[in-house]
Design an enzyme around this catalytic site. Structure first.
Site, mmCIF file in Angstrom:
data_model
loop_
_atom_site.group_PDB
_atom_site.id
_atom_site.type_symbol
_atom_site.label_atom_id
_atom_site.label_comp_id
_atom_site.label_asym_id
_atom_site.label_seq_id
_atom_site.Cartn_x
_atom_site.Cartn_y
_atom_site.Cartn_z
ATOM 1 C CB THR A 185 27.474 53.284 38.565
ATOM 2 O OG1 THR A 185 27.459 53.005 40.013
ATOM 3 C CG2 THR A 185 26.719 54.747 38.513
ATOM 4 C CD GLU A 330 26.475 57.895 39.118
ATOM 5 O OE1 GLU A 330 27.520 57.781 37.912
ATOM 6 O OE2 GLU A 330 27.218 57.848 40.109
ATOM 7 C CE LYS A 438 45.047 64.490 47.164
ATOM 8 N NZ LYS A 438 44.369 62.516 47.887
ATOM 9 C CD1 TRP A 443 46.647 66.825 45.014
ATOM 10 C CD2 TRP A 443 45.016 67.132 43.546
ATOM 11 N NE1 TRP A 443 45.446 66.629 45.807
ATOM 12 C CE2 TRP A 443 44.567 66.782 44.842
ATOM 13 C CE3 TRP A 443 43.954 67.517 42.494
ATOM 14 C CZ2 TRP A 443 43.282 67.338 45.814
ATOM 15 C CZ3 TRP A 443 42.431 68.274 43.510
ATOM 16 C CH2 TRP A 443 41.927 67.423 44.525
HETATM 17 P P1 ADP Z 1 31.504 53.409 33.899
HETATM 18 O O1 ADP Z 1 32.275 53.469 34.524
HETATM 19 O O2 ADP Z 1 29.904 52.131 33.463
HETATM 20 O O3 ADP Z 1 31.451 53.205 32.416
HETATM 21 P P2 ADP Z 1 30.125 56.165 33.774
HETATM 22 O O4 ADP Z 1 29.702 56.347 32.575
HETATM 23 O O5 ADP Z 1 28.975 56.392 34.130
HETATM 24 O O6 ADP Z 1 30.806 54.723 33.908
HETATM 25 O O7 ADP Z 1 31.764 56.496 33.914
HETATM 26 C C1 ADP Z 1 32.625 57.646 34.181
HETATM 27 C C2 ADP Z 1 33.526 58.238 34.430
HETATM 28 O O8 ADP Z 1 33.881 58.125 32.904
HETATM 29 C C3 ADP Z 1 33.405 59.827 34.264
HETATM 30 O O9 ADP Z 1 33.089 60.100 36.219
HETATM 31 C C4 ADP Z 1 34.938 59.713 34.001
HETATM 32 O O10 ADP Z 1 35.600 59.624 35.256
HETATM 33 C C5 ADP Z 1 35.172 58.743 32.878
HETATM 34 N N1 ADP Z 1 34.951 59.433 31.837
HETATM 35 C C6 ADP Z 1 34.301 59.689 31.234
HETATM 36 N N2 ADP Z 1 34.641 60.437 29.848
HETATM 37 C C7 ADP Z 1 36.162 60.547 29.668
HETATM 38 C C8 ADP Z 1 36.345 61.276 29.225
HETATM 39 N N3 ADP Z 1 35.803 61.822 28.311
HETATM 40 N N4 ADP Z 1 37.499 61.165 29.049
HETATM 41 C C9 ADP Z 1 37.954 61.396 30.798
HETATM 42 N N5 ADP Z 1 37.720 60.298 31.567
HETATM 43 C C10 ADP Z 1 36.563 60.141 30.927
#
Ligand code: ADP
Length: 545
Positions: A185, A330, A438, A443
C-alpha cells in the site's frame, strides 16, 4: 461426512490454462515500450509463461521466493505474472511512482531475488542498484536488439533469457493457500505495508469480478486495463479477463488522452477501467477533437471518488455506462460497484447520477458493516456514517512480516474509510477516517464538498481540509485549482455551493493554488495540504477571537 467432489486446488495457472485451451486465438494487443503495437494470443502467453517459469526454476527460484516487476501493462508483464506464480513464486509489483527511497525500502523488505523491469525504468534502477543488494539479476523486458548497455547486475534481455530454455515444463503443484502475489500500500503515513494474495484469493477474486453486477466480462468483450498492474493487483483484470476469455488491449507506458483514445477506437474496446484522472484526460481529448466512443460500453472508475461531471459526460454525451467502484489493495482490491438493483434501475437523469455518486453494492464474498467509535453496528439508512469494516476470503488478515492481526473479534478488517450504507446495501464513502472534518462534535464529509466544488465549470480540482477553529475545533477550508486560463473569486465558488449542502457544512474560506499534491496512485495528499495550511486563519476564526 465430506463431499465426494474432486480435489482441484484453486491455482492461478489454471486460469491461463483455461484461456489457452478454450480461447486460444483471442488477441492480446500491446502498445510496446519499444514503440510498435504488438499482438499475441492466450495460447502464446501461456507457452511463454511456461518458458519463464522454467527459466526462473533453472536459476533456483523456488516456492515462496519473491520476484519483483517494475513494469507497465504489457503482454510480457502478463506472462511474467503467470510464469512466476506457476512455480509457486510470488510476483511483487513495485509502483515506479513511489519515492525512490520507498522503492528501495519495499524491494528490500520483500526480499525480492530477481527484478523484471521495463526499459523505461533502467535509469531509475541504475541509481538505486547500490541500495538493492539482494537482487541477483535484472531482466529487462525487451529483446536483444533493444537491450541497452547497463551496469545492472547480471542484466539480460527477457527474450534472450527465456530462449535459453526449451519450454518443455509443467506447472508445479502446491496448496491453494500458497502466496501468489504481493503489493504494497502507498503508506501515506509510516512505511508501506505488504499485502500478500494467495492463489485461492486471486482465483476467487477473479470469479467475483466477473459477476455481472461487478465487471462481468464475457468472451465477446475487449478489455483494456488502463489501471497499471502495479496499482492494487490491477483491479482483478489479469485474472477476470482470461477467466472470461476476453480479448485484452494493454496500453503500455502511454496513458495520455490521445493514446488511450487511439487504442479504444482502433481495437473496439468494450470495457475499460482506471482512476478519475485518466478519464479527465480522455474526456478533454474527446472534447478537443470531437471524437466519439462508438464501441465502448462500460468504464469502471475507482481509486478515488468519481466526479459527478465525469459520469454525466460519459453517459449523456458518449453513451458509455459508468460503473463507480470502490476497493483497496488489502481487498484484492474489489469491494463494491455501483450497478443497479431493481430498486434503483428505473431512475434517470439527476436521480440516477445521485445513486452513481455512491460506491455501490458489495458482491458475494465481501461483507460490510459500519460501526461507531464504541464498535457498535450502525443502521443502514443512507444517512448515519461510521467506520467501514469488511470481511471475506479476498480480504487481508495480516501484513507481510507484521505479527499483529488486522481483524476485530468478528473477523472484520478496518478499511480506514468512513461511510454510509443505505437500505438496499449501497455504500457511500464520505471520507477517510483521518480526513473527516470534526466541527462542533459533528462530522463534515470532505469528499462531498470536493465533489460539489468540482461541479463548478471553472474548477479543475478541489480538496477540502479541516483547519483549526477556536469555537468549532475545525472548520472546512476549500483548496481549488482553476481550469486553464480561468479566474474566479471566493464568493463565486461559495455561491455555487450554497443551498446544495447543509449550511454548517459550507467551507469557511476558499484558497486558489496552482497545483494540489498527489500520492503515487493519484490521490490527493491531504497530509501535505494540512501541513501547508496549518497556520491558516479562517475569517470566521479571526472574528470568533
Ligand atoms: P493506493 O493509495 O495505493 O491507491 P488503495 O487502492 O488500496 O491504495 O486505496 C484504497 C483507498 O482508496 C480506499 O480505502 C478509499 O479511501 C479510496 N478509494 C478507492 N476507491 C474509491 C472511490 N470510488 N471513492 C472514494 N474513495 C475511494
Amino acid at each position: 461426512m465430506l463431499g465426494l467432489m474432486q480435489d482441484w486446488p484453486l491455482l492461478c495457472h489454471r486460469i491461463i490454462d483455461h484461456a489457452a485451451i478454450n480461447h486460444a486465438e483471442r488477441p492480446i494487443v500491446t502498445r510496446s515500450i519499444e514503440g510498435p503495437l504488438h499482438a499475441t494470443t492466450y495460447a502464446e502467453v501461456r507457452a511463454r509463461a511456461l518458458r519463464l517459469a522454467q527459466r526462473l526454476d533453472k536459476d533456483g527460484i523456488r516456492l515462496g521466493d519473491r520476484v519483483a516487476t517494475l513494469a507497465w501493462n504489457t503482454w510480457r508483464h502478463l506472462e511474467a505474472w503467470y510464469g512466476i506464480m506457476g512455480i509457486g513464486a510470488i510476483y511483487h509489483t513495485v509502483n515506479p511512482r513511489l519515492f525512490h527511497d520507498q522503492i528501495a525500502w519495499i524491494v528490500n523488505h520483500a526480499e525480492d531475488r530477481v527484478m523484471l523491469a521495463d526499459l523505461t525504468f533502467i535509469p531509475l534502477l541504475e541509481k538505486l542498484a547500490d541500495k538493492l543488494p539482494a537482487i541477483e539479476r535484472y531482466v529487462v523486458l525487451t529483446d536483444g536488439a533493444h537491450m541497452p548497455q547497463t551496469s545492472l547486475k547480471n542484466a539480460v534481455s527477457y527474450e534472450d533469457w527465456i530462449s535459453e530454455v526449451d519450454g518443455d515444463f509443467a506447472w508445479k503443484k502446491f496448496d491453494e493457500n500458497t502466496a501468489s502475489g504481493m503489493c504494497y500500500t502507498s503508506g501515506t503515513t509510516g512505511n508501506p505495508k505488504g499485502v500478500v494474495y494467495s492463489h485461492r484469493s486471486n482465483v476467487l477474486h477473479g470469479l467475483m469480478a466477473n459477476n455481472s453486477d461487478m465487471k462481468g466480462y464475457s468472451s465477446r468483450d475487449v478489455v483494456m486495463p488502463v489501471v497499471p498492474m502495479f496499482h492494487a493487483n490491477c483491479w482483478a483484470m489479469m485474472f477476470a479477463a482470461p477467466i472470461a476469455g476476453a480479448s485484452m488491449v494493454m496500453p503500455g507506458a502511454k496513458l495520455d488522452g490521445a493514446s488511450v483514445f487511439e487504442l479504444l477506437d482502433r481495437y473496439k474496446v468494450t470495457c475499460t477501467a482506471a482512476v478519475p484522472t485518466v478519464w479527465l484526460m480522455l474526456l478533454q481529448h474527446l472534447e478537443g477533437t470531437g471524437s466519439k466512443l462508438p464501441h465502448l460500453k462500460k468504464v469502471i472508475i475507482g481509486g478515488s471518488a468519481c466526479p459527478r461531471a465525469v459520469a454525466k459526460v460519459f453517459q449523456d454525451i458518449y453513451g458509455v455506462e459508468v460503473i463507480h467502484a470502490w476497493g483497496m489493495t488489502e481487498m484484492s482490491p474489489l469491494g463494491t460497484a455501483c450497478t443497479f438493483k431493481p430498486e434503483y434501475a428505473a431512475l434517470a437523469g439527476d436521480a440516477r447520477l445521485d445513486i452513481q455518486q455512491k460506491q455501490g453494492q458489495s458482491p458475494f464474498m465481501v461483507e460490510m458493516k459500519i460501526i461507531d467509535d464504541a464498535g457498535k453496528r450502525l443502521p443502514w439508512d443512507g444517512k448515519t456514517s461510521g467506520r467501514l469494516k469488511v470481511r471475506g476470503p479476498c480480504v487481508a488478515r495480516a501484513y507481510f512480516k507484521e505479527d499483529d492481526g488486522l481483524l476485530d473479534e468478528e473477523g472484520f478488517f478496518d478499511t480506514g474509510d468512513v461511510s454510509t450504507i443505505d437500505r438496499y446495501g449501497y455504500m457511500q464513502v464520505t471520507d477517510r477516517a483521518k480526513d473527516v472534518i470534526k466541527s462542533g462534535g459533528e462530522w463534515i464529509s470532505s469528499i462531498d464538498l470536493e465533489n460539489l466544488a468540482v461541479g463548478h465549470p471553472k474548477v479543475a480540482e478541489a480538496a477540502v481540509i479541516g483547519v483549526k477553529h477556536p469555537k468549532w475545533d475545525e472548520r472546512p477550508l476549500l483548496v481549488v485549482v482553476l481550469r486553464k486560463d480561468q479566474s474566479a473569486t471566493r464568493d463565486e465558488i461559495l455561491k455555487f455551493m450554497c443551498g446544495k449542502v447543509a449550511n454548517w457544512w459550507m467551507p469557511d474560506d476558499v484558497v486558489f493554488v496552482d497545483e494540489i499534491p498527489h500520492t503515487a496512485t493519484g490521490k490527493i495528499q491531504k497530509t501535505v495540504l494540512r501541513e501547508r495550511f496549518k497556520n491558516f486563519v479562517l475569517p470566521s476564526a479571526a472574528a470568533a477571537r
